[in-house]
Design a protein around this motif. Sequence first.
Motif, PDB file in Angstrom:
ATOM      1  N   HIS A  78       0.855  -1.188   0.000  1.00 16.80           N
ATOM      2  CA  HIS A  78       0.000   0.000   0.000  1.00 16.80           C
ATOM      3  C   HIS A  78       0.894   1.242   0.000  1.00 16.80           C
ATOM      4  O   HIS A  78       2.066   1.149   0.363  1.00 16.80           O
ATOM      5  CB  HIS A  78      -0.841   0.066   1.279  1.00 16.80           C
ATOM      6  CG  HIS A  78      -1.644  -1.158   1.574  1.00 16.80           C
ATOM      7  ND1 HIS A  78      -2.675  -1.577   0.785  1.00 16.80           N
ATOM      8  CD2 HIS A  78      -1.554  -2.047   2.596  1.00 16.80           C
ATOM      9  CE1 HIS A  78      -3.203  -2.686   1.305  1.00 16.80           C
ATOM     10  NE2 HIS A  78      -2.529  -2.991   2.403  1.00 16.80           N
ATOM     11  N   LEU A  79       0.325   2.410  -0.304  1.00 14.31           N
ATOM     12  CA  LEU A  79       1.014   3.669  -0.018  1.00 14.31           C
ATOM     13  C   LEU A  79       0.082   4.498   0.861  1.00 14.31           C
ATOM     14  O   LEU A  79      -0.882   5.092   0.380  1.00 14.31           O
ATOM     15  CB  LEU A  79       1.377   4.442  -1.294  1.00 14.31           C
ATOM     16  CG  LEU A  79       2.032   5.810  -0.990  1.00 14.31           C
ATOM     17  CD1 LEU A  79       3.320   5.667  -0.190  1.00 14.31           C
ATOM     18  CD2 LEU A  79       2.287   6.594  -2.272  1.00 14.31           C
ATOM     19  N   LEU A  80       0.373   4.516   2.154  1.00 14.77           N
ATOM     20  CA  LEU A  80      -0.496   5.199   3.109  1.00 14.77           C
ATOM     21  C   LEU A  80       0.144   6.466   3.653  1.00 14.77           C
ATOM     22  O   LEU A  80      -0.542   7.450   3.930  1.00 14.77           O
ATOM     23  CB  LEU A  80      -0.820   4.259   4.283  1.00 14.77           C
ATOM     24  CG  LEU A  80      -1.437   2.910   3.878  1.00 14.77           C
ATOM     25  CD1 LEU A  80      -1.613   2.023   5.107  1.00 14.77           C
ATOM     26  CD2 LEU A  80      -2.767   3.121   3.165  1.00 14.77           C
ATOM     27  N   SER A  81       1.465   6.446   3.822  1.00 15.94           N
ATOM     28  CA  SER A  81       2.147   7.561   4.483  1.00 15.94           C
ATOM     29  C   SER A  81       3.577   7.659   3.980  1.00 15.94           C
ATOM     30  O   SER A  81       4.202   6.630   3.668  1.00 15.94           O
ATOM     31  CB  SER A  81       2.166   7.295   5.994  1.00 15.94           C
ATOM     32  OG  SER A  81       3.129   8.099   6.630  1.00 15.94           O
ATOM     33  N   ILE A  82       4.109   8.867   3.934  1.00 18.93           N
ATOM     34  CA  ILE A  82       5.519   9.036   3.579  1.00 18.93           C
ATOM     35  C   ILE A  82       6.405   8.383   4.641  1.00 18.93           C
ATOM     36  O   ILE A  82       7.513   7.930   4.348  1.00 18.93           O
ATOM     37  CB  ILE A  82       5.841  10.549   3.430  1.00 18.93           C
ATOM     38  CG1 ILE A  82       5.237  11.089   2.138  1.00 18.93           C
ATOM     39  CG2 ILE A  82       7.350  10.817   3.478  1.00 18.93           C
ATOM     40  CD1 ILE A  82       5.877  10.590   0.847  1.00 18.93           C
ATOM     41  N   GLU A  83       5.895   8.291   5.861  1.00 23.96           N
ATOM     42  CA  GLU A  83       6.682   7.653   6.936  1.00 23.96           C
ATOM     43  C   GLU A  83       7.075   6.219   6.588  1.00 23.96           C
ATOM     44  O   GLU A  83       8.034   5.695   7.142  1.00 23.96           O
ATOM     45  CB  GLU A  83       5.881   7.642   8.232  1.00 23.96           C
ATOM     46  CG  GLU A  83       5.967   8.950   8.983  1.00 23.96           C
ATOM     47  CD  GLU A  83       5.247   8.849  10.306  1.00 23.96           C
ATOM     48  OE1 GLU A  83       5.843   8.339  11.271  1.00 23.96           O
ATOM     49  OE2 GLU A  83       4.076   9.280  10.359  1.00 23.96           O
TER      50      GLU A  83
ATOM     51  N   TRP B 197     -11.142  12.354   6.473  1.00 22.54           N
ATOM     52  CA  TRP B 197     -10.876  11.740   7.773  1.00 22.54           C
ATOM     53  C   TRP B 197      -9.443  11.217   7.869  1.00 22.54           C
ATOM     54  O   TRP B 197      -9.057  10.313   7.096  1.00 22.54           O
ATOM     55  CB  TRP B 197     -11.851  10.587   8.023  1.00 22.54           C
ATOM     56  CG  TRP B 197     -13.273  10.989   7.786  1.00 22.54           C
ATOM     57  CD1 TRP B 197     -13.973  11.929   8.496  1.00 22.54           C
ATOM     58  CD2 TRP B 197     -14.158  10.518   6.760  1.00 22.54           C
ATOM     59  NE1 TRP B 197     -15.241  12.070   7.967  1.00 22.54           N
ATOM     60  CE2 TRP B 197     -15.378  11.216   6.905  1.00 22.54           C
ATOM     61  CE3 TRP B 197     -14.042   9.587   5.732  1.00 22.54           C
ATOM     62  CZ2 TRP B 197     -16.465  11.002   6.061  1.00 22.54           C
ATOM     63  CZ3 TRP B 197     -15.118   9.376   4.882  1.00 22.54           C
ATOM     64  CH2 TRP B 197     -16.316  10.073   5.059  1.00 22.54           C
ATOM     65  N   ALA B 198      -8.690  11.739   8.831  1.00 24.01           N
ATOM     66  CA  ALA B 198      -7.319  11.269   9.050  1.00 24.01           C
ATOM     67  C   ALA B 198      -7.352   9.783   9.385  1.00 24.01           C
ATOM     68  O   ALA B 198      -8.165   9.337  10.196  1.00 24.01           O
ATOM     69  CB  ALA B 198      -6.673  12.049  10.193  1.00 24.01           C
ATOM     70  N   GLY B 199      -6.503   9.021   8.744  1.00 22.32           N
ATOM     71  CA  GLY B 199      -6.404   7.592   9.054  1.00 22.32           C
ATOM     72  C   GLY B 199      -7.361   6.707   8.266  1.00 22.32           C
ATOM     73  O   GLY B 199      -7.298   5.478   8.372  1.00 22.32           O
ATOM     74  N   ALA B 200      -8.237   7.293   7.447  1.00 23.23           N
ATOM     75  CA  ALA B 200      -9.238   6.473   6.750  1.00 23.23           C
ATOM     76  C   ALA B 200      -8.596   5.494   5.765  1.00 23.23           C
ATOM     77  O   ALA B 200      -9.043   4.350   5.628  1.00 23.23           O
ATOM     78  CB  ALA B 200     -10.244   7.362   6.019  1.00 23.23           C
ATOM     79  N   SER B 201      -7.516   5.920   5.109  1.00 20.33           N
ATOM     80  CA  SER B 201      -6.921   5.014   4.112  1.00 20.33           C
ATOM     81  C   SER B 201      -6.343   3.783   4.802  1.00 20.33           C
ATOM     82  O   SER B 201      -6.441   2.666   4.288  1.00 20.33           O
ATOM     83  CB  SER B 201      -5.863   5.736   3.275  1.00 20.33           C
ATOM     84  OG  SER B 201      -4.920   6.346   4.107  1.00 20.33           O
ATOM     85  N   LYS B 202      -5.770   3.991   5.987  1.00 21.84           N
ATOM     86  CA  LYS B 202      -5.239   2.840   6.723  1.00 21.84           C
ATOM     87  C   LYS B 202      -6.386   1.925   7.176  1.00 21.84           C
ATOM     88  O   LYS B 202      -6.305   0.693   7.077  1.00 21.84           O
ATOM     89  CB  LYS B 202      -4.451   3.348   7.934  1.00 21.84           C
ATOM     90  CG  LYS B 202      -3.801   2.254   8.696  1.00 21.84           C
ATOM     91  CD  LYS B 202      -2.683   2.776   9.550  1.00 21.84           C
ATOM     92  CE  LYS B 202      -1.943   1.594  10.131  1.00 21.84           C
ATOM     93  NZ  LYS B 202      -1.053   1.974  11.184  1.00 21.84           N
ATOM     94  N   LEU B 203      -7.443   2.558   7.655  1.00 18.30           N
ATOM     95  CA  LEU B 203      -8.597   1.787   8.142  1.00 18.30           C
ATOM     96  C   LEU B 203      -9.132   0.844   7.066  1.00 18.30           C
ATOM     97  O   LEU B 203      -9.438  -0.327   7.330  1.00 18.30           O
ATOM     98  CB  LEU B 203      -9.685   2.781   8.564  1.00 18.30           C
ATOM     99  CG  LEU B 203     -10.874   2.255   9.344  1.00 18.30           C
ATOM    100  CD1 LEU B 203     -10.418   1.721  10.714  1.00 18.30           C
ATOM    101  CD2 LEU B 203     -11.904   3.371   9.532  1.00 18.30           C
TER     102      LEU B 203
ATOM    103  N   GLY C 163      -4.949  11.543   0.091  1.00 15.91           N
ATOM    104  CA  GLY C 163      -5.259  12.659   0.992  1.00 15.91           C
ATOM    105  C   GLY C 163      -6.257  12.219   2.031  1.00 15.91           C
ATOM    106  O   GLY C 163      -7.392  11.874   1.679  1.00 15.91           O
ATOM    107  N   ASP C 164      -5.811  12.156   3.306  1.00 21.17           N
ATOM    108  CA  ASP C 164      -6.749  11.789   4.379  1.00 21.17           C
ATOM    109  C   ASP C 164      -6.834  12.925   5.395  1.00 21.17           C
ATOM    110  O   ASP C 164      -6.020  13.062   6.291  1.00 21.17           O
ATOM    111  CB  ASP C 164      -6.385  10.439   5.041  1.00 21.17           C
ATOM    112  CG  ASP C 164      -5.004  10.393   5.671  1.00 21.17           C
ATOM    113  OD1 ASP C 164      -4.128  11.173   5.247  1.00 21.17           O
ATOM    114  OD2 ASP C 164      -4.812   9.600   6.607  1.00 21.17           O
ATOM    115  N   GLY C 165      -7.862  13.750   5.208  1.00 19.70           N
ATOM    116  CA  GLY C 165      -8.075  14.887   6.105  1.00 19.70           C
ATOM    117  C   GLY C 165      -6.833  15.766   6.171  1.00 19.70           C
ATOM    118  O   GLY C 165      -6.213  16.059   5.146  1.00 19.70           O
ATOM    119  N   GLN C 166      -6.470  16.145   7.391  1.00 16.05           N
ATOM    120  CA  GLN C 166      -5.304  17.008   7.570  1.00 16.05           C
ATOM    121  C   GLN C 166      -4.024  16.197   7.780  1.00 16.05           C
ATOM    122  O   GLN C 166      -2.984  16.745   8.113  1.00 16.05           O
ATOM    123  CB  GLN C 166      -5.517  17.912   8.798  1.00 16.05           C
ATOM    124  CG  GLN C 166      -6.624  18.907   8.580  1.00 16.05           C
ATOM    125  CD  GLN C 166      -7.000  19.665   9.835  1.00 16.05           C
ATOM    126  OE1 GLN C 166      -8.132  20.063  10.009  1.00 16.05           O
ATOM    127  NE2 GLN C 166      -6.048  19.848  10.744  1.00 16.05           N
TER     128      GLN C 166
END
Length: 324
Positions: A3-8, A107-113, A126-129
């Motif tokens: 997946h690609l969820l975060s640059i982290e 919503w922050a975190g929605a893609s991970k959810l 893009g997930d919220g802020q």
Amino acid sequence: MKHLLSIEDLDRAAIERLCDRAASFAEVADRPIKKVPALRGRTVLNLFYESSTRTRSSFELAAKRLSADVVNFAASGSSVEKGESLRDTVQTLAAHQPHAIVIRTPWAGASKLITQWTDAAIVNAGDGQHEHPTQALLDVYTLRDRLGSLDGLNVWIVGDVRHSRVARSLVLALQTMGATVTVAGPPTLVPQDIAVLGCQVRYSLDELPQADVVYALRMQNERMKQAYVPSLREYAANYQIDSRRLGARQLLMHPGPVNRGVELAGDVVDGPRSLILDQVRAGVLVRMAVLYEVLASGGGPSTPASGPGRGRGTDHPNPELHPA
Ligand code: ASP
């Protein structure tokens, strides 16, 4: 990369690999028939709960240039308006067996959810802020393409950092690639704790001449529940990037959409230092690279691919660049 969820989740080698792959797709854009068969038979679902111009159109183009089938879903006009939940919507659309879901939500975190509700590869658009990883990747690509390397580069991000998912992803990506980052704006729009990401914080533009790159952010009114600046006129007087503030050697970037006359003066948007349209062009290439990685590449070292449509097991950056 599953997946690609975060640059982290990306180290420098992974960012470089994605940028190299994006560069390998650049010549497809110059062909009369802009298509390669790399993702033939795969289905990409674009699931957008928020408005978008650049991100949505470039994900769609990216998938089509790789010969994937594309389903576009916008929350407005769908059963979301009849009260269907995110989970039910995702599970309903997952019944069509998409290989990848590109998702934007407020919503922050929605893609991970949603990784828990489907076997599809998930790409956070893009997930919220919280984050906007493909924006940060295309920004890195644009700078690398222009300058060769980001090592030692001094980048200032100016504007509404508080509400910006772009800022969070970009600070991380730029620093991973060797740049020094300063965020600047009014104290109400630049939270002090952003410094935990490793960037410097400034509340005036006095030191802006040190910057090699000035990256302006939009005032994100749609996320504001109160007034964060006394007036847009006062904000512009103190923080607008115009030809007086932008030095002749400095490059200008912005993720779009631009509010001319607020964070940027019109003449610098259209001026010779502006990379804004290069960023848009890079968006298609980088999103091709991301879709290719999650669907066809066999994965990077830390995240072996599995599941429908994945596991082709090649590390070659450019395996199928022959015409469709
Ligand atoms: N297009 C970017 C985003 O979706 C930046 C913005 O909207 O200002 O976050």
